[in-house]
Design a protein around this motif. Structure first.
Motif, mmCIF file in Angstrom:
data_model
loop_
_atom_site.group_PDB
_atom_site.id
_atom_site.type_symbol
_atom_site.label_atom_id
_atom_site.label_comp_id
_atom_site.label_asym_id
_atom_site.label_seq_id
_atom_site.Cartn_x
_atom_site.Cartn_y
_atom_site.Cartn_z
ATOM 1 N N LEU A 121 4.100 6.986 -0.983
ATOM 2 C CA LEU A 121 3.307 8.161 -1.268
ATOM 3 C C LEU A 121 4.183 9.463 -0.900
ATOM 4 O O LEU A 121 3.850 10.453 -1.749
ATOM 5 C CB LEU A 121 1.898 8.139 -0.340
ATOM 6 N N LEU A 132 -6.598 11.186 3.466
ATOM 7 C CA LEU A 132 -5.200 10.583 3.082
ATOM 8 C C LEU A 132 -4.182 11.720 3.458
ATOM 9 O O LEU A 132 -4.167 12.840 3.257
ATOM 10 C CB LEU A 132 -5.226 10.545 1.720
ATOM 11 N N CYS A 184 0.779 -1.195 0.039
ATOM 12 C CA CYS A 184 -0.185 -0.001 -0.038
ATOM 13 C C CYS A 184 1.004 1.302 0.004
ATOM 14 O O CYS A 184 1.701 1.559 0.864
ATOM 15 C CB CYS A 184 -0.857 -0.076 1.116
ATOM 16 N N GLU A 185 0.554 2.196 -0.867
ATOM 17 C CA GLU A 185 1.457 3.487 -1.031
ATOM 18 C C GLU A 185 1.694 4.201 0.334
ATOM 19 O O GLU A 185 2.565 4.759 0.382
ATOM 20 C CB GLU A 185 1.009 4.231 -2.352
ATOM 21 N N PHE A 186 0.498 4.450 1.019
ATOM 22 C CA PHE A 186 0.467 5.192 2.239
ATOM 23 C C PHE A 186 1.182 4.839 3.344
ATOM 24 O O PHE A 186 1.199 5.263 4.447
ATOM 25 C CB PHE A 186 -0.908 5.731 2.255
ATOM 26 N N PHE A 191 -8.060 10.684 -2.024
ATOM 27 C CA PHE A 191 -7.195 10.236 -3.314
ATOM 28 C C PHE A 191 -7.308 11.307 -4.475
ATOM 29 O O PHE A 191 -8.378 11.850 -4.587
ATOM 30 C CB PHE A 191 -7.453 8.840 -3.421
ATOM 31 N N CYS A 219 -3.529 3.739 -4.997
ATOM 32 C CA CYS A 219 -2.651 3.415 -3.744
ATOM 33 C C CYS A 219 -2.115 1.908 -3.804
ATOM 34 O O CYS A 219 -1.583 1.754 -2.711
ATOM 35 C CB CYS A 219 -3.597 3.592 -2.595
#
Ligand code: SF4
Length: 535
Positions: free
Chosen positions: A361, A353, A181-183, A325, A293
């Motif tokens: 991210l 986010l 997951c990017e975050f 997002f 994401c």
């Protein structure tokens, strides 16, 4: 050596249940697992004292007693951590600061005498030497490239806790997560290869809590409890056997990825072991947002069916949701609200986010020139980057969403809908006679004093009709609801109103400017705060 362990204060939040705790006579939702895990690694000859600032103050007498002060935690605790450092140094005490916040944002804790970054197992000698030989100059003990084997982790010093202060206690089985997951900063801090404790270690921790008299809920704080499925499947039958042998003393809850719903054996194993709730990062009903994401595990899967499947097998889903997002459409707030209602998710953690430093991210937004300085680590305030959606529209939409989701009628309707789905007996923990005074006090508060007692009685009626074994669940959710509703009304909405009032008039132009930024560039990793519940 006399060591003082200080847990910094958490600000009020959805997770803290601060408005609900007085009803059950406790002070804090969870104890400082990081500090008591570190305490277990310190020499047996050391004298230890623990102060949790969420339960009581740090006194001059505590500081005068100590030779070294060990503190730290998550980024959201950073203000309190800085105060502890200042208080300790004012009395000329050596300060050692660690935990996920300092590990990912070391520059923000530069005032500490010794910064101990990364995980402690296998590195305690390095720390002890730094304490013994400290020269008076700030020292940073960097985390190594290798993550430690969790078989090195001893049973945390639960005996240092005043257990009566806590609504729940925490243990940890694994660290790390295989997803992308990017975050998420978990994969940056703990890596993508899940590491686990042995079943014997886990059972020893449960046994120690049992020996100390704990008979309530236990939170497995793993960021993804099923990250190492094969190992978990071996652990669960042993936990189930232990619970049965001890009369099911603990109600368990944890965090897991949504692919749990695709494994019936795993779900049944968790229920048999005593799990009744699982926090799942749903994030968004929007496929575009999930793709954006890199939440691949939530794609190509029917999220509605997955949540329903878990509920019907006895696992209540607590959902994590995110708005803001880049791909979010204008009606994302209504989509989120419909999804949460349709899936009967009583506890929905909805936040903006935000880019945690050190994450993919963060690197992308940094490359696009969209990061803002000075973020507090609070994911419920405005984003720490320039969003593509007009920011006034984003905050107003979020405000509408939380106000709607945490209206008393909507919250209790979701509780009733969940009870309709849940199996007849989804909690094996037996009521303890010692809990009677708490139960009576909570019942009196919710049924007589609470402004939303009418909703409470409707939930009680559903419980009696559909699921009469679940009185404990109803009481716990009424107390939780008291907090969620009051926190939304008394804290979050006023803060959002203040954020809206403070927005510059040219906020629409900023959106255009953000869209004109060049494509993402790969930047070096930067340190930053840790999300408390990232799954
Ligand atoms: S957000 Fe959850 S599922 Fe995604 S990488 Fe992080 S811990 Fe794993």
């Amino acid at each position: 050596m006399r060591a003082l362990l200080v847990q910094p204060e958490f600000p009020i939040s959805y997770w803290g249940i601060q408005y609900g705790l007085p009803i059950i006579g406790t002070k804090v939702s969870l104890p400082p697992l990081g500090l008591i895990s570190l305490a277990a690694l310190l020499p047996a000859s050391w004298q230890l004292r623990l102060v949790d600032l969420n339960a009581g103050p740090l006194t001059k007498a505590d500081l005068d007693w100590a030779e070294v002060v060990l503190t730290g935690g998550m980024h959201i605790q950073s203000d309190s951590t800085q105060q502890v450092i200042a208080q300790a140094q004012a009395r000329r005490r050596l300060t050692v600061v660690g935990g996920p916040g300092p590990t990912t944002a070391a520059d923000q804790y530069a005032g500490a005498d010794v910064l101990f970054l990364g995980e402690a197992e296998g590195r305690i000698e390095e720390l002890l030497q730094a304490i013994r030989e400290w020269s008076g100059k700030p020292l940073v003990l960097e985390a190594g490239d290798e993550h430690p084997d969790l078989s090195l982790a001893p049973v945390p010093r639960f005996d240092l806790l005043k257990l009566a202060d806590y609504a729940s206690v925490s243990v940890q089985y694994s660290r790390g997560c295989p997803f992308l997951c990017e975050f998420c900063d978990i994969i940056e801090i703990f890596g993508r290869k899940p590491r686990v404790k042995s079943a014997a270690q886990v059972l020893s921790e449960l046994a120690e809590l049992h020996r100390l008299g704990w008979r309530s809920s236990v939170f497995f704080v793993d960021d993804n409890f099923i990250g190492h499925k094969r190992a978990v499947k071996k652990l669960l039958p042993q936990m189930a056997e232990w619970q049965a042998q001890h009369g099911h003393p603990f109600e368990l809850y944890t965090e897991a990825s949504v692919n749990l719903a695709g494994d019936f054996g795993l779900m049944d194993g968790m229920v048999a072991a005593g799990f009744s709730q699982v926090f799942v990062g749903i994030e968004s009903p929007s496929q575009a947002a999930l793709e954006e994401c890199h939440k691949g595990q939530n794609l190509h899967i029917d999220l509605n069916e997955s949540i329903d499947r878990m509920a019907r097998r006895g696992l209540e889903v607590m959902g994590g949701f995110i708005v803001g997002f880049d791909s979010d459409p204008d009606d994302i707030f209504e989509q989120q609200s419909r999804f949460i209602t349709h899936n009967a998710i009583p506890l929905a953690m909805i936040g903006f986010l935000n880019a945690l430093p050190g994450t993919a991210l963060w690197r992308r937004l940094d490359g696009e020139g969209r990061l803002r300085p000075g973020w507090t680590g609070d994911q419920l305030e405005r984003p720490n980057f320039i969003p593509l959606m007009n920011e006034r529209q984003l905050i107003e939409g979020y405000r509408r969403l939380v106000e709607e989701v945490y209206s008393p009628a909507a919250y209790y309707a979701r509780c009733r809908a969940f009870l309709e789905r849940a199996p007849a007996r989804f909690s094996r923990r037996k009521f303890q006679f010692s809990e009677l005074p708490i139960a009576v006090r909570a019942l009196f508060h919710m049924s007589v004093r609470s402004p939303w007692r009418r909703e409470f009685w409707r939930l009680m009626a559903t419980m009696l009709k559909r699921n009469p074994q679940s009185l404990g669940w109803v009481m716990a959710h009424a107390i939780q609801g008291e907090h969620l509703i009051r926190y939304t009304r008394e804290d979050l909405l006023p803060r959002l109103d203040a954020a809206l009032a403070a927005l510059p008039n040219d906020i629409g132009e900023r959106r255009t400017a953000a869209r004109r930024q060049p494509p993402a560039a790969v930047r070096p990793r930067r340190p930053g705060p840790r999300s408390p519940h990232p799954v």
